[in-house]
Design a protein around this motif. Structure first.
Motif, PDB file in Angstrom:
ATOM      1  N   GLU A 189       0.870  -1.171   0.000  1.00 51.13           N
ATOM      2  CA  GLU A 189       0.000   0.000   0.000  1.00 51.13           C
ATOM      3  C   GLU A 189       0.901   1.214   0.000  1.00 51.13           C
ATOM      4  O   GLU A 189       1.715   1.394   0.914  1.00 51.13           O
ATOM      5  N   ALA A 190       0.772   2.056  -1.033  1.00 52.86           N
ATOM      6  CA  ALA A 190       1.716   3.149  -1.222  1.00 52.86           C
ATOM      7  C   ALA A 190       0.990   4.480  -1.346  1.00 52.86           C
ATOM      8  O   ALA A 190       0.099   4.636  -2.186  1.00 52.86           O
ATOM      9  N   ASP A 191       1.382   5.424  -0.504  1.00 51.38           N
ATOM     10  CA  ASP A 191       0.780   6.753  -0.488  1.00 51.38           C
ATOM     11  C   ASP A 191       1.860   7.829  -0.585  1.00 51.38           C
ATOM     12  O   ASP A 191       3.027   7.571  -0.286  1.00 51.38           O
ATOM     13  N   ASN A 192       1.410   9.030  -0.940  1.00 50.96           N
ATOM     14  CA  ASN A 192       2.249  10.205  -0.745  1.00 50.96           C
ATOM     15  C   ASN A 192       1.780  10.932   0.512  1.00 50.96           C
ATOM     16  O   ASN A 192       2.373  10.787   1.571  1.00 50.96           O
ATOM     17  N   ASN A 193       0.674  11.660   0.397  1.00 49.27           N
ATOM     18  CA  ASN A 193       0.121  12.349   1.560  1.00 49.27           C
ATOM     19  C   ASN A 193      -1.384  12.483   1.345  1.00 49.27           C
ATOM     20  O   ASN A 193      -1.825  13.119   0.387  1.00 49.27           O
ATOM     21  N   SER A 194      -2.161  11.888   2.217  1.00 48.22           N
ATOM     22  CA  SER A 194      -3.611  11.847   2.012  1.00 48.22           C
ATOM     23  C   SER A 194      -4.262  13.218   2.155  1.00 48.22           C
ATOM     24  O   SER A 194      -5.348  13.449   1.608  1.00 48.22           O
ATOM     25  N   ASN A 195      -3.635  14.137   2.873  1.00 48.45           N
ATOM     26  CA  ASN A 195      -4.198  15.479   3.045  1.00 48.45           C
ATOM     27  C   ASN A 195      -3.779  16.446   1.948  1.00 48.45           C
ATOM     28  O   ASN A 195      -4.469  17.427   1.680  1.00 48.45           O
ATOM     29  N   ASN A 196      -2.646  16.179   1.327  1.00 50.27           N
ATOM     30  CA  ASN A 196      -2.136  17.018   0.245  1.00 50.27           C
ATOM     31  C   ASN A 196      -1.355  16.123  -0.699  1.00 50.27           C
ATOM     32  O   ASN A 196      -0.194  15.800  -0.439  1.00 50.27           O
ATOM     33  N   HIS A 197      -1.999  15.732  -1.798  1.00 50.05           N
ATOM     34  CA  HIS A 197      -1.390  14.761  -2.703  1.00 50.05           C
ATOM     35  C   HIS A 197      -0.106  15.275  -3.347  1.00 50.05           C
ATOM     36  O   HIS A 197       0.699  14.478  -3.834  1.00 50.05           O
ATOM     37  N   LEU A 198       0.092  16.583  -3.348  1.00 49.14           N
ATOM     38  CA  LEU A 198       1.280  17.171  -3.963  1.00 49.14           C
ATOM     39  C   LEU A 198       2.310  17.623  -2.929  1.00 49.14           C
ATOM     40  O   LEU A 198       3.259  18.328  -3.259  1.00 49.14           O
ATOM     41  N   ALA A 199       2.132  17.221  -1.692  1.00 50.25           N
ATOM     42  CA  ALA A 199       3.090  17.585  -0.651  1.00 50.25           C
ATOM     43  C   ALA A 199       4.476  17.052  -1.002  1.00 50.25           C
ATOM     44  O   ALA A 199       4.623  15.940  -1.516  1.00 50.25           O
ATOM     45  N   THR A 200       5.485  17.861  -0.735  1.00 49.15           N
ATOM     46  CA  THR A 200       6.860  17.457  -1.039  1.00 49.15           C
ATOM     47  C   THR A 200       7.645  17.246   0.251  1.00 49.15           C
ATOM     48  O   THR A 200       7.365  17.872   1.265  1.00 49.15           O
ATOM     49  N   PRO A 201       8.658  16.372   0.210  1.00 46.45           N
ATOM     50  CA  PRO A 201       9.065  15.548  -0.928  1.00 46.45           C
ATOM     51  C   PRO A 201       8.015  14.499  -1.264  1.00 46.45           C
ATOM     52  O   PRO A 201       7.366  13.952  -0.372  1.00 46.45           O
ATOM     53  N   ILE A 202       7.847  14.229  -2.538  1.00 47.82           N
ATOM     54  CA  ILE A 202       6.863  13.254  -2.992  1.00 47.82           C
ATOM     55  C   ILE A 202       7.426  11.841  -2.830  1.00 47.82           C
ATOM     56  O   ILE A 202       8.594  11.582  -3.144  1.00 47.82           O
ATOM     57  N   SER A 203       6.606  10.947  -2.344  1.00 51.21           N
ATOM     58  CA  SER A 203       7.029   9.541  -2.248  1.00 51.21           C
ATOM     59  C   SER A 203       7.467   9.063  -3.623  1.00 51.21           C
ATOM     60  O   SER A 203       6.700   9.138  -4.595  1.00 51.21           O
ATOM     61  N   ASN A 204       8.681   8.552  -3.704  1.00 54.80           N
ATOM     62  CA  ASN A 204       9.210   8.161  -5.014  1.00 54.80           C
ATOM     63  C   ASN A 204      10.340   7.144  -4.856  1.00 54.80           C
ATOM     64  O   ASN A 204      11.475   7.396  -5.234  1.00 54.80           O
TER      65      ASN A 204
END
Length: 397
Positions: A265-280
């Motif tokens: 299960e892989a997310d970046n940030n559920s409250n702000n999908h463009l929050a940086t640094p981006i999961s990568n």
């Protein structure tokens, strides 16, 4: 003169006796460790805070009777073959939950070997019997500059991508995943803002009740990881990341024969999908095995990617899942189109639907371009079979 010499020799003898005794880690040792620590080590009551110096667990079994915290400036070293056994605690006794945590600027050194791994387990051999291992570092996260870890309240995050929390080699964590409630529970190994200077190699999470490994931001690199879940009690995901993790993974093997959740299960940030640094992260040599047709849950997905995560995968074997890739939300779907969310050399084995996509509005989207097929992919090394590198130190395979 003789009297003076005798006195000197007597003092020297007593000093040597005290020094020898203080170096010992036996059950009756009343002295602090000689490496500058004030922590009193008792193998039948391993709990408390290591505030300074180095505490060394030399051999045998240690009973974990509460939380053990390694604070800034301190170090916990665990020699090969050591077993740490968490004693029993009722599920509603939150104040005395057993777990081990390394705070920012603390260090852990797990010195297991292939023939003598370090084992962290529990007297109650059932998923969720104790917390697990938590490591907090100073590497970047996207939840803010720093945050508070949900299962230890320790601070994590910062600006040091190369932060070093120590070394973990040949470690097996069993029966972890103690739950405070449905929203707050331990994983097997929780990595909060851990930096790339940390070594994480040859670690197995066996029969945990929540995620096996979870990366909360950071830049940690992890090789030779195993997750095994076989009991009827439901677990969660085998691997999980969120909050901007951008490290690497190499040679991961996960298998479940129970009705748990996903492989990844892989997310970046559920409250702000463009929050940086981006999961990568970059993940290569991966095998994920599910329950297959017998799984009646709605979460039989090998890999679920959502809320803005990116990733690059290579050499995957996905076996016994209803869905191979499940990609959600506009941002993650956009990364598929841009080529920054991609999986090359994928072998599907008994996977009903290879990919599904859904945008933020809930409409179906074709995301089949996320993968390319290679029937000769080897995954973690031997396809769905036990990898050679897992011999000797793992259980259940």
């Amino acid at each position: 003169m003789k009297k003076t010499i005798s006195k000197i020799l007597g003092i020297a003898f007593l000093s040597g006796l005290i020094f020898t005794t203080s170096c010992s880690n036996n059950d009756d040792n009343p002295f602090p460790d000689p490496d500058g620590t004030s922590f009193i080590l008792d193998r039948n009551n391993l709990t408390g805070e290591i505030k300074d110096g180095e505490v060394i667990l030399e051999s045998g079994t240690y009973k974990l009777t509460g939380k053990l915290i390694v604070n800034a400036g301190a170090k916990l070293t665990i020699k090969e073959g050591v077993k740490i056994e968490a004693t029993s605690v009722s599920n509603d006794d939150f104040a005395s939950v057993r777990y081990i945590a390394v705070a920012q600027n603390g260090k852990i050194d797990v010195q297991g070997t292939a023939t003598k791994p370090v084992v962290m387990t529990a007297t109650t051999q059932a998923p969720g019997a104790w917390g697990g291992l938590v490591v907090c570092g100073n590497a970047p996260i996207n939840k803010g500059t720093t945050a508070s870890a949900e299962v230890s309240d320790l601070t994590y995050g910062g600006g040091d991508s190369a932060d070093n929390s120590g070394s973990i080699k040949y470690l097996r964590i069993e029966y972890s995943g103690f739950a405070y409630n449905s929203e707050k529970e331990f994983n097997g190994l929780s990595l909060f803002g851990v930096g790339s200077g940390t070594t994480i190699e040859y670690v197995q999470i066996h029969e945990g009740s929540d995620d096996g490994f979870e990366f909360f931001g950071g830049t940690a690199n992890a090789k030779y990881l195993v997750v095994t879940n076989f009991t009827d009690q439901v677990g969660d995901d085998l691997f999980d990341w969120t909050e901007g993790w951008s490290g690497t993974g190499e040679n991961w093997y996960g298998i479940r024969t129970n009705a748990g959740n996903r492989g990844i299960e892989a997310d970046n940030n559920s409250n702000n999908h463009l929050a940086t640094p981006i999961s990568n992260p970059t993940i290569k040599n991966l095998t994920l095995i599910g329950l297959g047709a017998a799984d009646t849950s709605s979460e039989s997905q090998a890999i679920k990617l959502r809320v803005g995560t990116k990733a690059k995968f290579d050499n995957l074997v996905l076996s016994n899942w209803k869905t191979g890739f499940d990609i959600q939300h506009d941002e993650s779907i956009g990364y598929v189109t841009a080529g920054s969310l991609v999986a090359t050399n994928v072998k599907f084995d008994k996977v009903t639907t290879l990919s599904v996509g859904k945008n933020t509005a809930g409409a179906a989207v074709d995301v089949s371009s996320v993968y390319s097929i290679n029937e000769n992919a080897t995954g973690a090394g031997n396809g769905t079979a036990k990898p050679t590198w897992a011999n000797g130190w793992t259980v259940g395979l």
